[in-house]
Design a protein around this motif. Structure first.
Motif, PDB file in Angstrom:
ATOM      1  N   ASP A   1       0.792  -1.282   0.015  1.00  0.00           N
ATOM      2  CA  ASP A   1       0.052  -0.116   0.033  1.00  0.00           C
ATOM      3  C   ASP A   1       0.847   1.317   0.210  1.00  0.00           C
ATOM      4  N   MET A   2       2.087   1.249  -0.334  1.00  0.00           N
ATOM      5  CA  MET A   2       3.091   2.228  -0.230  1.00  0.00           C
ATOM      6  C   MET A   2       3.065   2.942   1.198  1.00  0.00           C
ATOM      7  N   ARG A   3       2.846   2.008   2.134  1.00  0.00           N
ATOM      8  CA  ARG A   3       3.076   2.802   3.420  1.00  0.00           C
ATOM      9  C   ARG A   3       4.712   2.505   3.795  1.00  0.00           C
ATOM     10  N   PRO A   4       5.334   3.334   4.370  1.00  0.00           N
ATOM     11  CA  PRO A   4       6.736   3.289   4.580  1.00  0.00           C
ATOM     12  C   PRO A   4       7.072   2.380   5.872  1.00  0.00           C
ATOM     13  N   GLN A   5       8.125   1.604   5.841  1.00  0.00           N
ATOM     14  CA  GLN A   5       8.552   0.648   6.648  1.00  0.00           C
ATOM     15  C   GLN A   5       9.740   1.055   7.043  1.00  0.00           C
ATOM     16  N   PRO A   6      10.446   0.713   8.341  1.00  0.00           N
ATOM     17  CA  PRO A   6      11.730   0.886   8.749  1.00  0.00           C
ATOM     18  C   PRO A   6      12.750   0.410   7.763  1.00  0.00           C
ATOM     19  N   LEU A   7      13.820   0.985   7.622  1.00  0.00           N
ATOM     20  CA  LEU A   7      15.063   0.538   6.934  1.00  0.00           C
ATOM     21  C   LEU A   7      16.221   1.110   7.591  1.00  0.00           C
ATOM     22  N   LEU A   8      16.876   2.077   6.800  1.00  0.00           N
ATOM     23  CA  LEU A   8      18.021   2.861   7.576  1.00  0.00           C
ATOM     24  C   LEU A   8      17.467   3.863   8.481  1.00  0.00           C
ATOM     25  N   ALA A   9      16.343   4.106   8.256  1.00  0.00           N
ATOM     26  CA  ALA A   9      15.392   4.853   9.272  1.00  0.00           C
ATOM     27  C   ALA A   9      14.689   4.118  10.255  1.00  0.00           C
TER      28      ALA A   9
ATOM     29  N   TYR B   1       5.082  -3.012  -8.556  1.00  0.00           N
ATOM     30  CA  TYR B   1       5.093  -1.626  -9.053  1.00  0.00           C
ATOM     31  C   TYR B   1       4.177  -0.430  -8.601  1.00  0.00           C
ATOM     32  N   GLU B   2       3.695  -0.874  -7.435  1.00  0.00           N
ATOM     33  CA  GLU B   2       2.749   0.339  -7.048  1.00  0.00           C
ATOM     34  C   GLU B   2       3.643   1.528  -6.681  1.00  0.00           C
ATOM     35  N   HIS B   3       4.950   1.542  -6.792  1.00  0.00           N
ATOM     36  CA  HIS B   3       5.851   2.881  -6.560  1.00  0.00           C
ATOM     37  C   HIS B   3       5.937   3.513  -7.701  1.00  0.00           C
ATOM     38  N   SER B   4       5.620   2.918  -8.925  1.00  0.00           N
ATOM     39  CA  SER B   4       5.906   3.338 -10.228  1.00  0.00           C
ATOM     40  C   SER B   4       4.881   3.777 -11.243  1.00  0.00           C
ATOM     41  N   CYS B   5       3.692   3.143 -11.254  1.00  0.00           N
ATOM     42  CA  CYS B   5       2.773   3.618 -12.265  1.00  0.00           C
ATOM     43  C   CYS B   5       3.380   4.011 -13.727  1.00  0.00           C
ATOM     44  N   GLY B   6       3.567   2.895 -14.332  1.00  0.00           N
ATOM     45  CA  GLY B   6       4.377   3.125 -15.755  1.00  0.00           C
ATOM     46  C   GLY B   6       3.410   3.785 -16.930  1.00  0.00           C
ATOM     47  N   MET B   7       4.176   4.747 -17.420  1.00  0.00           N
ATOM     48  CA  MET B   7       3.269   5.444 -18.624  1.00  0.00           C
ATOM     49  C   MET B   7       4.215   5.438 -19.765  1.00  0.00           C
ATOM     50  N   GLN B   8       3.646   5.092 -20.916  1.00  0.00           N
ATOM     51  CA  GLN B   8       4.484   5.659 -22.186  1.00  0.00           C
ATOM     52  C   GLN B   8       3.966   7.010 -22.747  1.00  0.00           C
TER      53      GLN B   8
ATOM     54  N   VAL C   1       8.370  -8.357  -2.157  1.00  0.00           N
ATOM     55  CA  VAL C   1       7.499  -8.505  -0.951  1.00  0.00           C
ATOM     56  C   VAL C   1       6.976  -7.094  -0.386  1.00  0.00           C
ATOM     57  N   GLY C   2       7.039  -6.312  -1.747  1.00  0.00           N
ATOM     58  CA  GLY C   2       6.455  -5.125  -1.074  1.00  0.00           C
ATOM     59  C   GLY C   2       6.146  -4.108  -2.508  1.00  0.00           C
ATOM     60  N   GLY C   3       5.935  -2.905  -2.080  1.00  0.00           N
ATOM     61  CA  GLY C   3       5.395  -1.874  -3.263  1.00  0.00           C
ATOM     62  C   GLY C   3       6.313  -1.566  -4.142  1.00  0.00           C
ATOM     63  N   VAL C   4       7.786  -1.885  -3.942  1.00  0.00           N
ATOM     64  CA  VAL C   4       8.918  -1.344  -4.548  1.00  0.00           C
ATOM     65  C   VAL C   4       9.409  -2.430  -5.575  1.00  0.00           C
TER      66      VAL C   4
ATOM     67  N   GLN D   1      15.939  -6.624  -2.811  1.00  0.00           N
ATOM     68  CA  GLN D   1      15.542  -8.042  -2.923  1.00  0.00           C
ATOM     69  C   GLN D   1      16.464  -8.963  -1.998  1.00  0.00           C
ATOM     70  N   SER D   2      16.820  -8.443  -0.775  1.00  0.00           N
ATOM     71  CA  SER D   2      17.458  -9.138   0.191  1.00  0.00           C
ATOM     72  C   SER D   2      16.723 -10.360   0.611  1.00  0.00           C
ATOM     73  N   LYS D   3      15.329 -10.398   0.535  1.00  0.00           N
ATOM     74  CA  LYS D   3      14.868 -11.645   1.249  1.00  0.00           C
ATOM     75  C   LYS D   3      14.526 -12.664   0.146  1.00  0.00           C
ATOM     76  N   ALA D   4      15.117 -12.573  -1.278  1.00  0.00           N
ATOM     77  CA  ALA D   4      14.945 -13.398  -2.306  1.00  0.00           C
ATOM     78  C   ALA D   4      15.952 -14.593  -1.988  1.00  0.00           C
ATOM     79  N   TRP D   5      15.204 -16.104  -2.381  1.00  0.00           N
ATOM     80  CA  TRP D   5      16.131 -16.877  -2.154  1.00  0.00           C
ATOM     81  C   TRP D   5      15.626 -18.150  -3.377  1.00  0.00           C
ATOM     82  N   LEU D   6      16.537 -19.024  -3.370  1.00  0.00           N
ATOM     83  CA  LEU D   6      16.428 -19.967  -4.303  1.00  0.00           C
ATOM     84  C   LEU D   6      16.251 -21.362  -3.825  1.00  0.00           C
ATOM     85  N   ALA D   7      14.881 -22.073  -4.167  1.00  0.00           N
ATOM     86  CA  ALA D   7      14.565 -23.273  -3.695  1.00  0.00           C
ATOM     87  C   ALA D   7      15.385 -24.286  -4.613  1.00  0.00           C
TER      88      ALA D   7
END
Length: 513
Positions: free
Chosen positions: A55-63, A256-263, A497-500, A506-512
């Motif tokens: 929902d593009m609500r901010p989550q803690p990271l470096l802040a 892609y909730e952060h981007s909303c692509g347009m040509q 894992v989120g809107g970005v 993609q630190s949580k990505a993993w390979l089965a």
């Protein structure tokens, strides 16, 4: 959707994650550019102040936390302790202050408007950064992910030519992956940051990016397991449809909730033909945007109606917004009224169109538009070049008539739309900004008021009026609100894992196995 949450599978450590992209990046930092590949790859190397949920609500990271004063004029960020740059230097509030004041506000095509009202960044201690604003700026809290507002190490950049700094090609970040090697035009190799502040992450050992110009080859690499992910709609739409039917391939439209692509296409208003509003209106009537949606984008999206994306639901409207339905006869009549009669060979005048070399869609749309122009007596040449040459031609040399770009309008119009229409964002050398050289004081006033308006209803009203004027003046013609899709092998888990989406670390990505 990404599978492991549903399956309850535990992440597996190790392996090499390979992504296929195009165009190849010109730099490996995104602090001063909005170019898609640069944003995507560098977000693995640099963390942002915030992450974002779907929902593009901010989550803690470096802040770790933040507080905004009641009047919106002070934004206090409490920074995570113990974070180090990849060279071992501590990350501090001074890095945030330097990046905002000397990079985002000065060199970034969207940051110039997003952070325009920030006058100072106070650093009372190493772990506190306070944005001081002359007016409220509600869009800022949608723009603090790394790909959009990338924090650079002040100790390596302050006092240097930021755009020519050698660390742009050997980046030192705070993120989960560290730079290993870069072969221009071919590949980028990143390795797990063993000293990452989140000791559990990342899961994969190496993140490799392959830069492949041919979309069919990108699809083949995914299908043959040479790669596990092709993000950002970088496959031809028919291939996306075909691959999505295979049992070991997955399509993900979230992230892609952060981007909303347009040509869209910019008209260079310094061109005497295109400075005539009737000519721009004629071109708008000559283009069937639904045809482009069907035949270029395979219906992945909607025909565009204005500068604000239909998914920006708080602001989007068609009420009172001028429309230009497909009408060849109307286009012909407008050109006659403009005084451009058919001459020898039925040609009224000659222009050039430059499609952005990012995916196949801009070129295919340009080829269609060329044929439509021929029908109304305009001889159009489609000119192609590599990404760097395109950016220089359009935004520095201004040696173009019409361009076609695929752009992000982001989660908020102040961040992603204003840059195309704000007269103060016409700055030679700043890419993906006001390419048309549009200047309307009424539009500037609306956009600047919307930057600071805290009342949601009043802010919507400002953007409604903006859409009405922008489509009447027509400095740019929106073509398609395009949907972007991430295509992966099902062995890749937790890649979105989120809107970005693919534009986060993609630190949580993993390979089965």
């Amino acid at each position: 959707m990404s599978l492991p949450a549903a399956l309850g599978a535990a992440p597996r450590r190790g392996g090499i994650l390979t992504a296929v992209l195009w165009p190849a990046p010109q730099t490996l930092t995104a602090a001063a550019t909005t170019a898609g590949t640069e944003m995507l790859v560098s977000a693995k190397i640099f963390d942002g102040l915030c992450g974002y949920d779907f929902d593009m609500r901010p989550q803690p990271l470096l802040a770790e936390s933040w507080d905004i004063s009641a009047d919106g004029l002070r934004m206090t960020f409490n920074l995570r302790k113990g974070v180090r740059w990849h060279d071992g230097t501590p990350f501090t509030s001074k890095d945030v202050a330097f990046s905002l004041l000397k990079v985002w506000k000065v060199l970034h095509g969207r940051g110039r408007s997003t952070f325009a009202d920030v006058t100072e960044v106070q650093t009372p201690d190493d772990n506190t950064a306070v944005f001081v604003l002359k007016r409220p700026a509600p869009a800022i809290m949608k723009a603090l992910f790394s790909a959009e507002s990338q924090i650079l190490p002040a100790h390596l950049y302050d006092g240097t030519d930021i755009l020519q700094n050698p660390f742009n090609l050997k980046p030192v970040g705070t993120g989960p992956y560290k730079f290993v090697s870069f072969e221009r035009g071919d590949n980028l190799v990143l390795a797990r940051n063993e000293d990452y502040w989140d000791k559990e992450l990342p899961y994969v050992d190496r993140f490799v990016f392959r830069f492949v110009p041919d979309a069919a080859t990108r699809a083949a690499m995914l299908e043959s397991s040479q790669a596990q992910i092709v993000p950002n709609g970088l496959l031809n739409a028919p291939d996306i449809t075909r691959l999505g039917k295979l049992p070991d391939i997955e399509l993900e439209s979230r992230g892609y909730e952060h981007s909303c692509g347009m040509q869209l296409m910019d008209f260079n208003l310094d061109n005497p033909h295109l400075a005539n509003l009737k000519v721009r209106q004629a071109l708008a009537h000559a283009i069937d945007r639904n045809w482009i949606l069907r035949n270029v984008w395979s219906n992945f999206g909607k025909a565009a109606t204005g500068p604000i994306h239909v998914k920006q639901t708080d602001f989007y409207t068609t009420e009172g917004v001028p429309a230009y339905p497909y009408d060849i006869k109307k286009a012909e009549a407008l050109l006659d009224e403009a005084g451009f009669k058919r001459g020898a060979g039925g040609v009224r005048f000659t222009i050039t169109i430059d499609p952005l070399p990012y995916g196949d869609e801009p070129l295919r749309a340009a080829e269609y538009i060329r044929e439509q122009c021929r029908r109304i007596g305009i001889a159009m040449t489609v000119r192609t070049q590599d990404f760097g040459a395109f950016v220089k031609r359009v935004y520095t040399d201004r040696d173009f008539d019409i361009n076609i770009v695929s752009a992000s309008t982001t989660a908020d119009p102040t961040i992603g739309v204003q840059r195309f229409y704000w007269s103060k964002n016409f700055i030679k050398g700043v890419a993906f900004s006001n390419g048309s050289h549009y200047a309307n004081p009424a539009v500037d006033a609306l956009l600047e008021a919307a930057q600071t308006e805290l009342d949601p209803s009043k802010r919507r009203d400002l953007f409604v009026r903006f859409q009405q004027i922008a489509m009447a003046d027509l400095p740019s013609l929106p073509l398609v609100f395009n949907d972007r899709v991430t295509v992966t092998r099902k062995t890749l888990r937790d890649h979105t894992v989120g809107g970005v989406g693919p534009f986060d670390s993609q630190s949580k990505a993993w390979l089965a196995a």
